[in-house]
Design a protein around this motif. Structure first.
Motif, PDB file in Angstrom:
ATOM      1  N   VAL A   1       0.656  -1.101   0.008  1.00 14.74           N
ATOM      2  CA  VAL A   1       0.106  -0.028   0.051  1.00 14.74           C
ATOM      3  C   VAL A   1       1.022   1.180  -0.144  1.00 14.74           C
ATOM      4  O   VAL A   1       0.603   2.223  -0.697  1.00 14.74           O
ATOM      5  N   TRP A   2       2.119   1.165   0.756  1.00 15.10           N
ATOM      6  CA  TRP A   2       2.664   2.481   0.856  1.00 15.10           C
ATOM      7  C   TRP A   2       3.937   2.626   0.212  1.00 15.10           C
ATOM      8  O   TRP A   2       4.297   3.843  -0.328  1.00 15.10           O
ATOM      9  N   TRP A   3       4.696   1.578  -0.340  1.00 16.24           N
ATOM     10  CA  TRP A   3       5.835   1.507  -1.236  1.00 16.24           C
ATOM     11  C   TRP A   3       5.380   1.554  -2.600  1.00 16.24           C
ATOM     12  O   TRP A   3       5.185   0.563  -3.018  1.00 16.24           O
ATOM     13  N   ASN A   4       5.233   2.756  -3.088  1.00 21.09           N
ATOM     14  CA  ASN A   4       4.884   2.714  -4.440  1.00 21.09           C
ATOM     15  C   ASN A   4       5.502   4.013  -5.175  1.00 21.09           C
ATOM     16  O   ASN A   4       5.041   4.811  -5.195  1.00 21.09           O
ATOM     17  N   PRO A   5       6.797   3.581  -5.860  1.00 20.75           N
ATOM     18  CA  PRO A   5       7.690   4.771  -6.470  1.00 20.75           C
ATOM     19  C   PRO A   5       6.813   5.748  -7.361  1.00 20.75           C
ATOM     20  O   PRO A   5       7.133   6.806  -7.525  1.00 20.75           O
ATOM     21  N   SER A   6       5.909   4.999  -7.982  1.00 13.48           N
ATOM     22  CA  SER A   6       5.020   5.843  -9.238  1.00 13.48           C
ATOM     23  C   SER A   6       3.684   6.369  -8.557  1.00 13.48           C
ATOM     24  O   SER A   6       2.930   6.930  -9.420  1.00 13.48           O
ATOM     25  N   SER A   7       3.519   6.462  -7.222  1.00 21.68           N
ATOM     26  CA  SER A   7       2.277   6.859  -6.802  1.00 21.68           C
ATOM     27  C   SER A   7       1.972   8.185  -6.973  1.00 21.68           C
ATOM     28  O   SER A   7       0.731   8.683  -7.100  1.00 21.68           O
ATOM     29  N   ARG A   8       2.944   9.095  -7.061  1.00 27.51           N
ATOM     30  CA  ARG A   8       2.515  10.525  -7.094  1.00 27.51           C
ATOM     31  C   ARG A   8       1.894  10.496  -8.720  1.00 27.51           C
ATOM     32  O   ARG A   8       1.405  11.849  -8.955  1.00 27.51           O
ATOM     33  N   SER A   9       2.196   9.746  -9.632  1.00 27.32           N
ATOM     34  CA  SER A   9       1.878   9.964 -11.052  1.00 27.32           C
ATOM     35  C   SER A   9       0.628   9.250 -11.359  1.00 27.32           C
ATOM     36  O   SER A   9       0.024   9.769 -12.389  1.00 27.32           O
ATOM     37  N   LEU A  10       0.260   8.639 -10.460  1.00 30.75           N
ATOM     38  CA  LEU A  10      -1.194   7.866 -10.769  1.00 30.75           C
ATOM     39  C   LEU A  10      -2.460   8.940 -10.150  1.00 30.75           C
ATOM     40  O   LEU A  10      -2.391   9.590  -9.197  1.00 30.75           O
ATOM     41  N   PRO A  11      -3.250   9.166 -11.298  1.00 30.28           N
ATOM     42  CA  PRO A  11      -4.646   9.805 -11.001  1.00 30.28           C
ATOM     43  C   PRO A  11      -5.303   9.323  -9.856  1.00 30.28           C
ATOM     44  O   PRO A  11      -5.516   8.157  -9.394  1.00 30.28           O
ATOM     45  N   GLY A  12      -5.869  10.325  -8.935  1.00 27.76           N
ATOM     46  CA  GLY A  12      -6.685  10.014  -7.924  1.00 27.76           C
ATOM     47  C   GLY A  12      -5.933   9.372  -6.644  1.00 27.76           C
ATOM     48  O   GLY A  12      -6.446   9.171  -5.764  1.00 27.76           O
ATOM     49  N   GLU A  13      -4.430   9.474  -6.677  1.00 23.23           N
ATOM     50  CA  GLU A  13      -3.793   8.749  -5.709  1.00 23.23           C
ATOM     51  C   GLU A  13      -3.870   9.804  -4.511  1.00 23.23           C
ATOM     52  O   GLU A  13      -3.434  11.002  -4.840  1.00 23.23           O
ATOM     53  N   SER A  14      -3.890   9.510  -3.308  1.00 23.83           N
ATOM     54  CA  SER A  14      -3.824  10.487  -2.282  1.00 23.83           C
ATOM     55  C   SER A  14      -3.395   9.851  -0.950  1.00 23.83           C
ATOM     56  O   SER A  14      -3.567   8.677  -0.648  1.00 23.83           O
ATOM     57  N   ARG A  15      -3.002  10.685   0.120  1.00 21.58           N
ATOM     58  CA  ARG A  15      -2.794  10.041   1.193  1.00 21.58           C
ATOM     59  C   ARG A  15      -3.889   9.541   1.722  1.00 21.58           C
ATOM     60  O   ARG A  15      -3.889   8.718   2.539  1.00 21.58           O
ATOM     61  N   ALA A  16      -4.956  10.262   1.681  1.00 17.87           N
ATOM     62  CA  ALA A  16      -6.429   9.661   2.225  1.00 17.87           C
ATOM     63  C   ALA A  16      -6.552   8.234   1.892  1.00 17.87           C
ATOM     64  O   ALA A  16      -7.053   7.297   2.539  1.00 17.87           O
ATOM     65  N   THR A  17      -6.264   8.065   0.620  1.00 16.52           N
ATOM     66  CA  THR A  17      -6.418   6.796   0.010  1.00 16.52           C
ATOM     67  C   THR A  17      -5.593   5.487   0.557  1.00 16.52           C
ATOM     68  O   THR A  17      -6.024   4.414   1.144  1.00 16.52           O
ATOM     69  N   HIS A  18      -4.443   6.125   0.940  1.00 18.46           N
ATOM     70  CA  HIS A  18      -3.430   5.050   1.515  1.00 18.46           C
ATOM     71  C   HIS A  18      -3.659   4.758   3.077  1.00 18.46           C
ATOM     72  O   HIS A  18      -3.916   3.601   3.301  1.00 18.46           O
ATOM     73  N   TRP A  19      -4.297   5.837   3.595  1.00 16.92           N
ATOM     74  CA  TRP A  19      -4.897   5.674   4.878  1.00 16.92           C
ATOM     75  C   TRP A  19      -6.296   4.481   4.825  1.00 16.92           C
ATOM     76  O   TRP A  19      -6.097   3.749   5.937  1.00 16.92           O
ATOM     77  N   ARG A  20      -6.885   5.012   4.037  1.00 18.43           N
ATOM     78  CA  ARG A  20      -8.235   3.765   3.840  1.00 18.43           C
ATOM     79  C   ARG A  20      -7.907   2.614   3.754  1.00 18.43           C
ATOM     80  O   ARG A  20      -8.388   1.716   4.247  1.00 18.43           O
ATOM     81  N   LEU A  21      -6.917   2.304   2.838  1.00 21.50           N
ATOM     82  CA  LEU A  21      -6.399   0.857   2.558  1.00 21.50           C
ATOM     83  C   LEU A  21      -5.604   0.195   3.492  1.00 21.50           C
ATOM     84  O   LEU A  21      -5.865  -0.851   3.895  1.00 21.50           O
ATOM     85  N   THR A  22      -4.943   1.171   4.314  1.00 16.04           N
ATOM     86  CA  THR A  22      -4.065   0.793   5.276  1.00 16.04           C
ATOM     87  C   THR A  22      -5.425   0.180   6.506  1.00 16.04           C
ATOM     88  O   THR A  22      -5.012  -0.988   7.032  1.00 16.04           O
ATOM     89  N   ALA A  23      -6.122   0.817   6.692  1.00 16.02           N
ATOM     90  CA  ALA A  23      -7.318   0.563   7.654  1.00 16.02           C
ATOM     91  C   ALA A  23      -7.989  -0.644   7.138  1.00 16.02           C
ATOM     92  O   ALA A  23      -8.386  -1.570   7.994  1.00 16.02           O
ATOM     93  N   ALA A  24      -8.191  -0.710   5.854  1.00 18.69           N
ATOM     94  CA  ALA A  24      -8.783  -2.108   5.326  1.00 18.69           C
ATOM     95  C   ALA A  24      -7.888  -3.351   5.455  1.00 18.69           C
ATOM     96  O   ALA A  24      -8.312  -4.448   5.912  1.00 18.69           O
ATOM     97  N   VAL A  25      -6.583  -3.187   5.414  1.00 21.00           N
ATOM     98  CA  VAL A  25      -5.575  -4.424   5.520  1.00 21.00           C
ATOM     99  C   VAL A  25      -5.459  -4.621   7.024  1.00 21.00           C
ATOM    100  O   VAL A  25      -5.750  -5.571   7.375  1.00 21.00           O
TER     101      VAL A  25
END
Length: 336
Positions: A23-47
């Motif tokens: 979820v957190w280690w993604n070198p290209s995350s900044r270039s992905l559309p819709g990618e946000s820190r909030a999304t990372h935290w939601r996915l973290t909560a899901a895991v």
């Protein structure tokens, strides 16, 4: 609180850590559309929630009653059209008495394994051996008679071969467990030939009873495919054109009891279940010392609220993804 992990806990921890890293280690995350820190935290909560659910947390519930834990209980039920003859209690179908008595027997023998075998033109295992009383209740609630339109007559001992196979298999696999048989019917032989006797070694049966339903006056039977359909006409006797009546044969049921080594008990609405189950040797086939030592409090599982949380996050992400996709297509469509 207690835990009952789906896999060894070190394995689950490794999987959770690996999922968080993905979820957190993604070198290209900044270039992905819709990618946000909030999304990372939601996915973290899901895991985290999914990992916690995999550990199956629970709190103690009521103590489990295993009075008859060393018993296999076989319910053999006649499901020919006569099972809905209306002479049980105040004119109710006989199947209501059968269903009520099966539930009462199960309640009197908690912890046992239950199986349901029905017979009309053929015998069928409707419920394999299980300790799940919910499954038993469902099987009992859906007891339906065969369609009178296809009935060609049935022997009262039609279940002989099926029951014999089940008892022999149980004796071979778990000889230490008691095998109890309850036969439910009215003793009415509708096949052309006399019934062949039950060919089962009485040593395979450690208790039970033959339960009879119906009256000598007889009861009419609705021409239905379901006992819940009360709009159909009654089955007619082709010889007279009048409503056909099914009558109980206590003599036949008593003979079946003799063949199986069981007592015959005629049942009326309101009868207690005590006389039916009192003869079962729970001293021998009840809760063993080993099972008694293993007796635990029932677990109230807590994993399902965690999974609801995971489902909520998944729905959020799915909605966000669809919204982002629609917006992207709109922007592309708006370009000159």
């Amino acid at each position: 609180m207690s835990l009952l992990p789906l896999a060894p806990w070190p394995v689950l921890l490794v999987l959770v850590v690996a999922a968080l890293a993905a979820v957190w280690w993604n070198p290209s995350s900044r270039s992905l559309p819709g990618e946000s820190r909030a999304t990372h935290w939601r996915l973290t909560a899901a895991v985290v929630l999914l990992g916690a659910a995999a550990f199956r947390p629970a709190v103690p519930g009521e103590q489990v009653d295993t009075t008859a834990a060393n018993l296999n209980v076989y319910f053999v039920v006649d499901t020919t059209s006569s099972i809905i003859a209306e002479d049980y209690g105040d004119g109710r179908p006989r199947v209501e008495g059968v269903s009520s008595d099966i539930s009462a027997i199960a309640a009197a023998l908690p912890g046992a394994r239950y199986s349901v075998v029905t017979f009309d033109q053929a015998a069928r295992v409707r419920l394999p051996l299980t300790t799940d009383t919910t499954a038993l209740d469902a099987a009992v609630e859906t007891l339906l008679p065969e369609s009178y339109e296809v009935s060609r007559g049935t022997s009262v001992t039609e279940a002989d071969a099926q029951l014999k196979t089940l008892l022999e298999q149980a004796d071979k696999r778990t000889p230490e467990r008691g095998r109890v048989v309850f036969y439910f019917g009215d003793g009415e032989q509708t096949a052309a030939d006399p019934p062949a006797p039950f060919d089962i070694d009485k040593k395979l049966i450690n208790g039970g009873a033959v339960l009879g339903y119906g009256t000598t006056e007889g009861g009419r039977m609705r021409a239905t495919r379901s006992r819940f359909d009360t709009t159909s006409d009654y089955i007619k006797d082709p010889a007279t054109g009048e409503d056909a009546r099914s009558v109980v044969s206590d003599a036949t049921l008593g003979s079946i009891g003799d063949q199986l080594g069981l007592a015959y008990v005629h049942r009326e609405a309101g009868d207690g279940i005590g006389p039916v189950v009192d003869g079962i040797d729970l001293e021998r086939f009840g809760t063993s010392e080993q099972i008694e030592k293993q007796k635990v409090m029932a677990r109230r599982e807590l994993y399902w609220p965690l999974l609801i949380g995971v489902a909520g996050i998944a729905a959020w992400e799915l909605g966000a993804g669809v919204t982002a996709l629609v917006q992207t297509r709109r922007r592309k469509g708006a370009r000159p």
